[in-house]
Design an enzyme around this catalytic site. Structure first.
Site, short mmCIF file in Angstrom:
data_model
loop_
_atom_site.label_atom_id
_atom_site.label_comp_id
_atom_site.label_asym_id
_atom_site.label_seq_id
_atom_site.Cartn_x
_atom_site.Cartn_y
_atom_site.Cartn_z
N VAL A 86 132.85 24.41 69.63
CA VAL A 86 132.44 25.78 69.30
C VAL A 86 133.35 26.32 68.19
CG1 VAL A 86 132.05 28.10 70.20
CG2 VAL A 86 131.67 26.11 71.68
N LYS A 87 132.71 26.70 67.08
CA LYS A 87 133.47 27.17 65.93
C LYS A 87 133.49 28.70 65.94
CE LYS A 87 133.78 25.93 61.04
NZ LYS A 87 132.96 25.56 59.89
N LEU A 88 134.70 29.25 65.95
CA LEU A 88 134.89 30.70 66.11
C LEU A 88 135.77 31.25 64.98
CD1 LEU A 88 135.69 30.17 69.83
CD2 LEU A 88 133.84 31.69 69.11
#
Ligand code: E4P
Length: 220
Positions: A86-88
């Site tokens: 998950v890219k945040l």
């Protein structure tokens, strides 16, 4: 150093995978939009297709800005495939979400990092990867590679396990410089990786060998 491909283009991902040196893929909303991917179903399907082509981690970026929405979206993305990371964004809500996912054992990539302070927060929150943007710093007359070196030194000094993922790589020389600076991963356009192969002495040497090979074949 691991190589990730920085694209959502399935053909390029297949080409890099066939080369046998691909360790993962990073995408962002701009890269997904460039491939014409639209709507929830298409987005999910596209990520699944990428995961089927490549063996390693695939960064899928959330499209929301608030902590609650990031958590909801990130959980849905992570459920798509075990390779999804998950890219945040490195914002207050993003760092909170990194910590939430780290506590749950979900892999994250903290993106849009432009300073050592941001990288410190990403590591403390438990990000698997931190993505400093080398090219975009160079674009504003700053030194992207120097930031990679600074983050690598700080992480090594304090023993953080977060991997430094050099992003916004624009050309082959950036890959070499990030490798020398100690980056764990470089996420690159395919052309930048293929550029590593280029050397005139290789071309000249091969041409001479092939000429002599022809002689050997005809002298049989
Ligand atoms: C990848 O994680 C980044 O989103 C990407 O490398 C940004 O690259 P750009 O600065 O060339 O858009």
């Amino acid at each position: 150093m691991k190589f990730f491909l920085d694209t959502a283009n399935l053909q390029q991902i297949k080409e890099a995978q066939e080369l046998g040196v691909l360790d993962g893929v990073t995408t962002n909303p701009s890269l997904m939009a460039k491939e014409g991917v639209k709507g929830e179903d298409e987005i999910r399907n596209h990520y699944k297709q990428i995961c089927e082509i490549v063996d390693g981690d695939v960064s899928a970026e959330v499209l929301s800005m608030t902590y609650d929405e990031m958590v909801k979206e990130g959980e849905e993305l992570a459920a798509l495939h075990p390779q999804i990371t998950v890219k945040l964004p490195c914002t207050k809500d993003g760092i909170r979400a990194v910590k939430y996912f780290a506590d749950k054992g979900v892999k994250t990539n903290c993106t849009l990092v432009f300073s050592v302070g941001q990288a410190l927060l990403a590591a403390k929150a438990g990000a698997k990867y931190v993505s400093p943007f080398v090219g975009r710093l160079d674009d504003i007359c700053s030194d992207g590679v120097a930031l990679i070196e600074q983050i690598v030194n700080v992480y090594n000094y304090y023993g953080f396990e977060t991997q430094v993922l050099a992003a916004s790589i624009r050309h082959t020389q950036h890959i070499i410089q990030c490798m020398e600076a100690g980056a764990d991963v470089s996420t690159c356009p395919l052309n930048a990786i293929l550029g590593l192969l280029k050397h005139p002495l290789t071309d000249q040497g091969l041409e001479a060998f092939m000429k002599d090979a022809e002689k050997m074949k005809s002298e049989k």
